[in-house]
Design a protein around this motif. Structure first.
Motif, PDB file in Angstrom:
ATOM      1  N   ASP A   1      18.031  27.731 -64.400  1.00  0.00           N
ATOM      2  CA  ASP A   1      17.296  27.222 -64.449  1.00  0.00           C
ATOM      3  C   ASP A   1      15.757  28.336 -63.527  1.00  0.00           C
ATOM      4  OD1 ASP A   1      14.406  25.787 -64.190  1.00  0.00           O
ATOM      5  OD2 ASP A   1      15.958  23.647 -64.020  1.00  0.00           O
TER       6      ASP A   1
ATOM      7  N   ARG B   1      12.705  27.906 -62.590  1.00  0.00           N
ATOM      8  CA  ARG B   1      12.272  26.780 -61.636  1.00  0.00           C
ATOM      9  C   ARG B   1      12.543  26.893 -60.518  1.00  0.00           C
ATOM     10  NH1 ARG B   1      13.505  22.054 -60.966  1.00  0.00           N
ATOM     11  NH2 ARG B   1      15.124  21.767 -62.303  1.00  0.00           N
ATOM     12  N   TYR B   2      13.942  27.496 -59.995  1.00  0.00           N
ATOM     13  CA  TYR B   2      14.271  28.301 -58.539  1.00  0.00           C
ATOM     14  C   TYR B   2      13.650  29.536 -58.575  1.00  0.00           C
ATOM     15  CZ  TYR B   2      16.315  24.182 -58.964  1.00  0.00           C
ATOM     16  OH  TYR B   2      16.529  22.528 -59.515  1.00  0.00           O
TER      17      TYR B   2
ATOM     18  N   LYS C   1       6.650  30.261 -67.601  1.00  0.00           N
ATOM     19  CA  LYS C   1       7.778  30.247 -66.846  1.00  0.00           C
ATOM     20  C   LYS C   1       9.316  29.044 -67.777  1.00  0.00           C
ATOM     21  CE  LYS C   1       9.145  29.621 -62.545  1.00  0.00           C
ATOM     22  NZ  LYS C   1       9.190  30.443 -61.084  1.00  0.00           N
ATOM     23  N   LYS C   2       8.584  28.560 -68.531  1.00  0.00           N
ATOM     24  CA  LYS C   2      10.142  28.084 -69.490  1.00  0.00           C
ATOM     25  C   LYS C   2      10.162  30.089 -70.384  1.00  0.00           C
ATOM     26  CE  LYS C   2      11.812  23.644 -71.113  1.00  0.00           C
ATOM     27  NZ  LYS C   2      12.641  23.897 -70.223  1.00  0.00           N
TER      28      LYS C   2
ATOM     29  N   THR D   1       6.849  28.552 -57.023  1.00  0.00           N
ATOM     30  CA  THR D   1       6.867  27.345 -57.517  1.00  0.00           C
ATOM     31  C   THR D   1       5.351  26.187 -56.413  1.00  0.00           C
ATOM     32  OG1 THR D   1       8.817  25.546 -57.123  1.00  0.00           O
ATOM     33  CG2 THR D   1       8.483  26.938 -55.486  1.00  0.00           C
TER      34      THR D   1
ATOM     35  N   ASN E   1       6.248  23.281 -62.548  1.00  0.00           N
ATOM     36  CA  ASN E   1       7.191  24.153 -61.774  1.00  0.00           C
ATOM     37  C   ASN E   1       7.410  23.588 -61.381  1.00  0.00           C
ATOM     38  OD1 ASN E   1       4.896  25.034 -61.357  1.00  0.00           O
ATOM     39  ND2 ASN E   1       5.929  27.208 -60.715  1.00  0.00           N
ATOM     40  N   SER E   2       8.689  22.710 -60.027  1.00  0.00           N
ATOM     41  CA  SER E   2       8.737  22.134 -58.718  1.00  0.00           C
ATOM     42  C   SER E   2       9.799  22.753 -58.866  1.00  0.00           C
ATOM     43  CB  SER E   2       8.574  20.694 -58.761  1.00  0.00           C
ATOM     44  OG  SER E   2       8.840  20.439 -57.936  1.00  0.00           O
ATOM     45  N   ALA E   3      10.358  22.989 -58.295  1.00  0.00           N
ATOM     46  CA  ALA E   3      11.562  23.692 -57.589  1.00  0.00           C
ATOM     47  C   ALA E   3      12.579  21.884 -56.342  1.00  0.00           C
ATOM     48  CB  ALA E   3      11.987  24.416 -56.545  1.00  0.00           C
TER      49      ALA E   3
END
Length: 417
Positions: free
Chosen positions: A273, A275-276, A315-316, A326, A393-395
């Motif tokens: 993922d 996001r990390y 990001k994706k 993030t 984009n939050s972890a």
């Protein structure tokens, strides 16, 4: 603005009302009276919240927005609203916009954009022109325009002589140099922490050495030049030890750690993922525990959200190609409350003001009303509904956090989440 805050527990170790539950009368931007069950004959607005706590306004030493140039990620106006609803009365804005904040006019531009906001904006000027690491930027001019420090966001200074000269130069006006700690040659094409997880997943690793080698070099330079150096977002146990040794020598060095490095580890990478995917990378549990110890023993001076909005197009995507970063403002307080005691959290969210030479206001009668409002209790799952940022984009999505930021009172404004 005229209001009374009802039954608020004050968390401010410098205040004579520390740990007391009181009413607070605020008028014209100042705290006029603090006491129990204050009368309200003039019909002032009243604020009440469940388990309401207040502290001096929180300050975040590393926030990236988008404006100018990347408004699709975030604008200054919305970014400051995010900060306010997340409990922050002040943020230091990183210079990684387009164009880069590397001259007086760019500093003035972002400051003017923030004039009407409850959360105050303090620009960090780029250390080098265009943050390219070649020529020193106009540091003194930016200082006069309102820049509070100088650094190239998430870019280390490969030229040791450039950093040496900068540390010498800023001493003429008591400036602060920020040096991101990462040796780019050691990092190479790494995208995550080098270790068991990276090996198992087949992802190129970034060894702890990349950070520690750069910190050691920069501390040697600081010992030679004098001046003030801030090392942002450290992530390894050895980094904590190196900075502790430097402080014991009497060097004027400070450092920060990001919220996500205190809460998360590289075990989160199992699902690839993005996001990390952050910089520096999420490290091991051993490093995380050492960072927490560094916070508790005072080696680490402050905690930052290192808020960095990235649009979905960048990001994706496949892990190697995705951008690092993030968002972190909305989740900062509640995430910290899962790993640290309340007084430590408040101390580390306010300590940056002294380092960046920003006014600090003890909670007492006659002081400016610069306040963060929050509830340190209660569990809540962090979801997309919790996000005010334009980027998502939050972890911390899907994690159970503790407590809630209610908002702020500052600049004669009340902003509540």
């Amino acid at each position: 603005m005229k209001l009374i805050i009802r039954e608020a527990k004050i968390i401010d170790t410098k205040s004579p009302f520390h740990n007391q539950t009181v009413d607070i009368l605020i008028a014209d931007g100042f705290i006029k009276k603090i006491g129990s069950k204050l009368a309200n004959p003039d019909g002032f607005e009243e604020i009440t919240q469940d388990n309401l706590h207040i502290s001096q306004g929180w300050f975040d030493s590393s926030v990236s927005l988008g404006e100018p140039g990347f408004e699709d990620r975030e604008t200054i106006a919305n970014g400051l609203k995010v900060a306010a609803k997340s409990g922050f009365t002040g943020i230091a804005l990183q210079p990684n916009s387009f164009p880069v904040i590397d001259n007086q006019s760019q500093v003035l531009f972002v400051k003017n954009k923030a004039l009407q906001s409850a959360t105050e904006l303090f620009p960090i000027g780029a250390l080098t022109k265009g943050s390219e690491g070649k020529d020193m930027a106009e540091l003194f001019d930016m200082k006069n325009a309102g820049a509070v420090a100088f650094g190239d966001y998430n870019k280390s200074q490969a030229n040791a002589n450039m950093l040496k000269i900068a540390l010498q130069y800023v001493q003429d006006f008591d400036g602060l140099v920020i040096a991101y700690p990462q040796d780019e040659m050691i990092k190479g094409h790494g995208v995550v922490n080098e270790g068991i997880v990276s090996t198992r997943l087949g992802l190129k690793g970034i060894p702890n050495l990349a950070e520690e080698l750069q910190i050691a070099r920069n501390l040697f330079l600081l010992e030679y030049t004098g001046g003030k150096l801030h090392i942002p977002t450290i992530s390894t146990a050895k980094s904590v030890a190196l900075i502790s040794e430097a402080k014991a020598k009497g060097l004027a060095v400070t450092c920060s750690v990001s919220v996500h490095h205190l809460v998360l580890t590289d075990q989160k990478l199992e699902q690839f993922d993005t996001r990390y995917k952050v910089t520096p990378p999420l490290r091991t549990e051993t490093d995380r525990k050492a960072l927490l110890e560094g916070v508790n023993n005072g080696t680490i001076d402050m905690i930052t959200s290192d808020h960095n909005p990235i649009d979905i197009e960048h990001k994706k995507m496949e892990f190697d190609a995705a951008k690092d970063g993030t968002i972190g403002l909305e989740s900062a307080f509640a995430a910290l409350m899962t790993v640290l005691p309340l007084e430590t959290v408040i101390n580390k969210l306010t300590a940056g003001k002294n380092i960046f030479k920003i006014e600090s206001n003890t909670i007492q009668e006659g002081s400016k009303a610069n306040l963060s409002l929050f509830n340190p209790e209660g569990e809540v799952v962090f979801t997309k509904k919790s996000i005010v940022s334009k980027s998502l984009n939050s972890a911390f999505l899907g994690l159970t956090l503790k407590g809630k930021a209610y908002g702020i009172i500052n600049q004669e404004q009340i902003i509540l989440a």
